[in-house]
Design a protein around this motif. Structure first.
Motif, PDB file in Angstrom:
ATOM      1  N   TRP A 137       0.713  -1.764   0.727  1.00  0.00           N
ATOM      2  CA  TRP A 137      -0.337  -0.176  -0.263  1.00  0.00           C
ATOM      3  C   TRP A 137       0.960   1.130   0.313  1.00  0.00           C
ATOM      4  O   TRP A 137       0.178   1.928  -0.695  1.00  0.00           O
ATOM      5  CB  TRP A 137      -0.941   0.110   1.053  1.00  0.00           C
ATOM      6  N   HIS A 138       1.773   0.946   0.540  1.00  0.00           N
ATOM      7  CA  HIS A 138       3.370   2.313   0.380  1.00  0.00           C
ATOM      8  C   HIS A 138       3.768   2.649  -1.305  1.00  0.00           C
ATOM      9  O   HIS A 138       3.820   3.400  -0.979  1.00  0.00           O
ATOM     10  CB  HIS A 138       4.439   2.605   1.060  1.00  0.00           C
ATOM     11  N   HIS A 139       3.198   1.730  -1.971  1.00  0.00           N
ATOM     12  CA  HIS A 139       3.843   2.249  -3.424  1.00  0.00           C
ATOM     13  C   HIS A 139       2.377   2.422  -4.204  1.00  0.00           C
ATOM     14  O   HIS A 139       3.415   2.923  -5.631  1.00  0.00           O
ATOM     15  CB  HIS A 139       4.399   0.978  -4.021  1.00  0.00           C
ATOM     16  N   LEU A 140       1.303   2.854  -3.758  1.00  0.00           N
ATOM     17  CA  LEU A 140       0.204   3.315  -4.239  1.00  0.00           C
ATOM     18  C   LEU A 140       0.258   4.225  -4.388  1.00  0.00           C
ATOM     19  O   LEU A 140       0.434   5.428  -3.566  1.00  0.00           O
ATOM     20  CB  LEU A 140      -0.747   2.383  -4.130  1.00  0.00           C
ATOM     21  N   HIS A 141      -0.473   5.019  -4.978  1.00  0.00           N
ATOM     22  CA  HIS A 141      -1.037   6.301  -5.850  1.00  0.00           C
ATOM     23  C   HIS A 141      -2.856   6.512  -5.136  1.00  0.00           C
ATOM     24  O   HIS A 141      -3.093   5.588  -5.809  1.00  0.00           O
ATOM     25  CB  HIS A 141      -0.619   7.269  -6.057  1.00  0.00           C
ATOM     26  N   TYR A 142      -3.400   7.231  -4.265  1.00  0.00           N
ATOM     27  CA  TYR A 142      -4.928   7.051  -4.635  1.00  0.00           C
ATOM     28  C   TYR A 142      -5.482   7.955  -4.321  1.00  0.00           C
ATOM     29  O   TYR A 142      -5.388   9.567  -4.731  1.00  0.00           O
ATOM     30  CB  TYR A 142      -4.295   6.714  -2.582  1.00  0.00           C
ATOM     31  N   LYS A 143      -7.187   8.114  -5.025  1.00  0.00           N
ATOM     32  CA  LYS A 143      -7.419   9.599  -5.059  1.00  0.00           C
ATOM     33  C   LYS A 143      -7.973  10.277  -4.378  1.00  0.00           C
ATOM     34  O   LYS A 143      -9.312  10.050  -3.775  1.00  0.00           O
ATOM     35  CB  LYS A 143      -9.011   8.784  -6.576  1.00  0.00           C
ATOM     36  N   TYR A 144      -7.474   9.449  -3.446  1.00  0.00           N
ATOM     37  CA  TYR A 144      -8.580  10.026  -1.823  1.00  0.00           C
ATOM     38  C   TYR A 144      -7.073  10.724  -0.995  1.00  0.00           C
ATOM     39  O   TYR A 144      -6.434  10.152  -1.371  1.00  0.00           O
ATOM     40  CB  TYR A 144      -9.885   8.699  -0.746  1.00  0.00           C
ATOM     41  N   GLU A 145      -7.748  10.864   0.184  1.00  0.00           N
ATOM     42  CA  GLU A 145      -6.771  11.805   1.338  1.00  0.00           C
ATOM     43  C   GLU A 145      -6.371  10.946   2.156  1.00  0.00           C
ATOM     44  O   GLU A 145      -7.415   9.924   2.512  1.00  0.00           O
ATOM     45  CB  GLU A 145      -8.212  12.669   2.446  1.00  0.00           C
ATOM     46  N   THR A 146      -5.185  10.605   2.019  1.00  0.00           N
ATOM     47  CA  THR A 146      -3.953   9.188   2.329  1.00  0.00           C
ATOM     48  C   THR A 146      -3.119  10.515   3.714  1.00  0.00           C
ATOM     49  O   THR A 146      -2.667  11.083   3.178  1.00  0.00           O
ATOM     50  CB  THR A 146      -3.142   8.794   1.410  1.00  0.00           C
ATOM     51  N   ILE A 147      -2.681   9.589   4.843  1.00  0.00           N
ATOM     52  CA  ILE A 147      -2.269  10.256   5.817  1.00  0.00           C
ATOM     53  C   ILE A 147      -1.384   8.977   6.255  1.00  0.00           C
ATOM     54  O   ILE A 147      -1.132   8.166   6.547  1.00  0.00           O
ATOM     55  CB  ILE A 147      -2.700  10.809   6.920  1.00  0.00           C
ATOM     56  N   ILE A 148      -0.146   8.922   5.747  1.00  0.00           N
ATOM     57  CA  ILE A 148       0.965   8.683   5.966  1.00  0.00           C
ATOM     58  C   ILE A 148       1.394   9.295   7.522  1.00  0.00           C
ATOM     59  O   ILE A 148       2.006  10.322   7.871  1.00  0.00           O
ATOM     60  CB  ILE A 148       2.019   8.173   4.922  1.00  0.00           C
ATOM     61  N   LEU A 149       1.427   8.153   8.817  1.00  0.00           N
ATOM     62  CA  LEU A 149       1.974   8.596   9.746  1.00  0.00           C
ATOM     63  C   LEU A 149       3.536   8.557   9.897  1.00  0.00           C
ATOM     64  O   LEU A 149       3.791   8.035   9.149  1.00  0.00           O
ATOM     65  CB  LEU A 149       1.695   8.113  10.859  1.00  0.00           C
ATOM     66  N   LYS A 150       4.297   9.444  11.066  1.00  0.00           N
ATOM     67  CA  LYS A 150       5.228   9.373  11.281  1.00  0.00           C
ATOM     68  C   LYS A 150       5.695   8.203  11.955  1.00  0.00           C
ATOM     69  O   LYS A 150       4.999   7.572  12.678  1.00  0.00           O
ATOM     70  CB  LYS A 150       5.737  10.795  12.579  1.00  0.00           C
ATOM     71  N   LYS A 151       7.330   8.014  12.333  1.00  0.00           N
ATOM     72  CA  LYS A 151       7.546   6.705  12.879  1.00  0.00           C
ATOM     73  C   LYS A 151       7.261   6.765  14.385  1.00  0.00           C
ATOM     74  O   LYS A 151       7.280   7.516  14.999  1.00  0.00           O
ATOM     75  CB  LYS A 151       8.955   6.692  12.477  1.00  0.00           C
ATOM     76  N   ASN A 152       6.853   5.582  13.918  1.00  0.00           N
ATOM     77  CA  ASN A 152       5.963   4.695  15.255  1.00  0.00           C
ATOM     78  C   ASN A 152       4.738   5.615  16.214  1.00  0.00           C
ATOM     79  O   ASN A 152       4.768   5.917  17.091  1.00  0.00           O
ATOM     80  CB  ASN A 152       6.777   4.405  16.532  1.00  0.00           C
ATOM     81  N   GLU A 153       4.327   6.624  15.586  1.00  0.00           N
ATOM     82  CA  GLU A 153       3.169   7.384  15.501  1.00  0.00           C
ATOM     83  C   GLU A 153       1.449   6.441  15.905  1.00  0.00           C
ATOM     84  O   GLU A 153       1.704   5.344  14.776  1.00  0.00           O
ATOM     85  CB  GLU A 153       2.761   8.331  14.340  1.00  0.00           C
ATOM     86  N   TYR A 154       1.181   6.885  16.709  1.00  0.00           N
ATOM     87  CA  TYR A 154      -0.248   5.604  16.427  1.00  0.00           C
ATOM     88  C   TYR A 154      -1.526   7.110  16.096  1.00  0.00           C
ATOM     89  O   TYR A 154      -1.033   8.143  16.186  1.00  0.00           O
ATOM     90  CB  TYR A 154      -0.359   5.614  17.790  1.00  0.00           C
ATOM     91  N   LEU A 155      -2.754   6.800  15.272  1.00  0.00           N
ATOM     92  CA  LEU A 155      -3.375   7.401  15.102  1.00  0.00           C
ATOM     93  C   LEU A 155      -4.012   8.067  16.208  1.00  0.00           C
ATOM     94  O   LEU A 155      -4.587   9.417  15.369  1.00  0.00           O
ATOM     95  CB  LEU A 155      -4.820   6.632  15.093  1.00  0.00           C
ATOM     96  N   GLU A 156      -4.344   8.265  17.620  1.00  0.00           N
ATOM     97  CA  GLU A 156      -4.536   9.314  18.037  1.00  0.00           C
ATOM     98  C   GLU A 156      -3.454  10.715  17.937  1.00  0.00           C
ATOM     99  O   GLU A 156      -3.480  11.494  18.650  1.00  0.00           O
ATOM    100  CB  GLU A 156      -3.901   8.988  19.823  1.00  0.00           C
ATOM    101  N   ASP A 157      -2.322  10.301  17.842  1.00  0.00           N
ATOM    102  CA  ASP A 157      -1.142  11.463  17.819  1.00  0.00           C
ATOM    103  C   ASP A 157      -2.247  12.653  16.033  1.00  0.00           C
ATOM    104  O   ASP A 157      -2.229  13.428  16.658  1.00  0.00           O
ATOM    105  CB  ASP A 157       0.296  10.911  16.838  1.00  0.00           C
ATOM    106  N   TYR A 158      -2.634  12.110  15.060  1.00  0.00           N
ATOM    107  CA  TYR A 158      -2.900  12.629  14.923  1.00  0.00           C
ATOM    108  C   TYR A 158      -3.922  12.583  14.780  1.00  0.00           C
ATOM    109  O   TYR A 158      -4.477  14.050  13.697  1.00  0.00           O
ATOM    110  CB  TYR A 158      -3.058  11.288  13.654  1.00  0.00           C
ATOM    111  N   LEU A 159      -4.992  12.368  15.216  1.00  0.00           N
ATOM    112  CA  LEU A 159      -6.324  12.915  15.354  1.00  0.00           C
ATOM    113  C   LEU A 159      -6.070  14.570  16.659  1.00  0.00           C
ATOM    114  O   LEU A 159      -6.794  15.511  16.332  1.00  0.00           O
ATOM    115  CB  LEU A 159      -7.322  11.732  16.755  1.00  0.00           C
ATOM    116  N   LEU A 160      -4.875  14.096  17.725  1.00  0.00           N
ATOM    117  CA  LEU A 160      -4.701  15.554  18.371  1.00  0.00           C
ATOM    118  C   LEU A 160      -4.458  16.137  18.036  1.00  0.00           C
ATOM    119  O   LEU A 160      -5.058  17.595  17.945  1.00  0.00           O
ATOM    120  CB  LEU A 160      -4.131  14.494  19.724  1.00  0.00           C
ATOM    121  N   ARG A 161      -4.065  16.221  16.795  1.00  0.00           N
ATOM    122  CA  ARG A 161      -3.310  17.404  15.515  1.00  0.00           C
ATOM    123  C   ARG A 161      -3.595  17.419  15.026  1.00  0.00           C
ATOM    124  O   ARG A 161      -3.943  19.688  14.679  1.00  0.00           O
ATOM    125  CB  ARG A 161      -1.920  16.289  14.983  1.00  0.00           C
ATOM    126  N   GLU A 162      -4.857  17.010  14.450  1.00  0.00           N
ATOM    127  CA  GLU A 162      -6.106  17.873  13.986  1.00  0.00           C
ATOM    128  C   GLU A 162      -7.293  18.202  14.312  1.00  0.00           C
ATOM    129  O   GLU A 162      -8.372  18.665  13.742  1.00  0.00           O
ATOM    130  CB  GLU A 162      -6.922  16.434  12.172  1.00  0.00           C
TER     131      GLU A 162
END
Length: 159
Positions: free
Chosen positions: A131-156
């Motif tokens: 999945w890292h080698h594909l390009h998507y037609k929808y919004e895609t977020i790649i987290l930083k190393k060892n980041e959790y989903l909570e980190d993204y949700l807090l940041r947003e």
């Protein structure tokens, strides 16, 4: 209106739904498969290949998802290709969240700690690679190393 996030396995969907009242972990397992009532560890069950598919799948999943979308929640769904295609087909917008590729070792440890089978772990890591080698037609977020989903949700500022 709810926000739907397709998150890769092991990023903390279940943890977030237990910690935050505005987060729902909308896993597909109980909609897609017929479960033996003796199953207690769904993480172990995820890697089994002899599961019986529910004849109501995927309509049952989409119907319930549409019901809960009106609850102004953050709805976390699996990142499975099948789920993403269902969302696209139903014109349901979502954000696709992937871990960074260099989080692979940390992910494997998470999977082992929660009791996932070796087959599940291998499939998840192969998906991460593919999945890292594909390009998507929808919004895609790649987290930083060892980041959790909570980190993204807090940041947003979503939680």
């Amino acid at each position: 209106m709810s926000k739907i996030i397709c998150a890769f396995a092991g990023l903390g969907k279940t943890y977030l739904s237990q910690k935050y009242s505005n987060v729902i972990d909308f896993d597909l397992q109980k909609f897609k498969y017929i479960y033996n009532e003796n199953i207690t560890n769904f993480e172990e069950y995820k890697g089994l290949s002899n599961k019986i598919i529910n004849k109501e799948w995927p309509q049952n999943y989409v119907k319930k998802l549409k019901e809960i979308m009106n609850k102004d929640k953050i709805i976390l769904v699996p990142a499975d290709e099948e789920v993403r295609q269902l969302l696209l087909l139903e014109n349901i917008s979502f954000v696709f969240v992937l871990p960074s590729f260099d989080s692979k070792d940390n992910l494997v440890e998470r999977y082992k700690e929660r009791g996932n089978s070796e087959k599940f772990i291998q499939r998840a890591i192969q998906n991460l690679i593919d999945w890292h080698h594909l390009h998507y037609k929808y919004e895609t977020i790649i987290l930083k190393k060892n980041e959790y989903l909570e980190d993204y949700l807090l940041r947003e500022k979503l939680i």
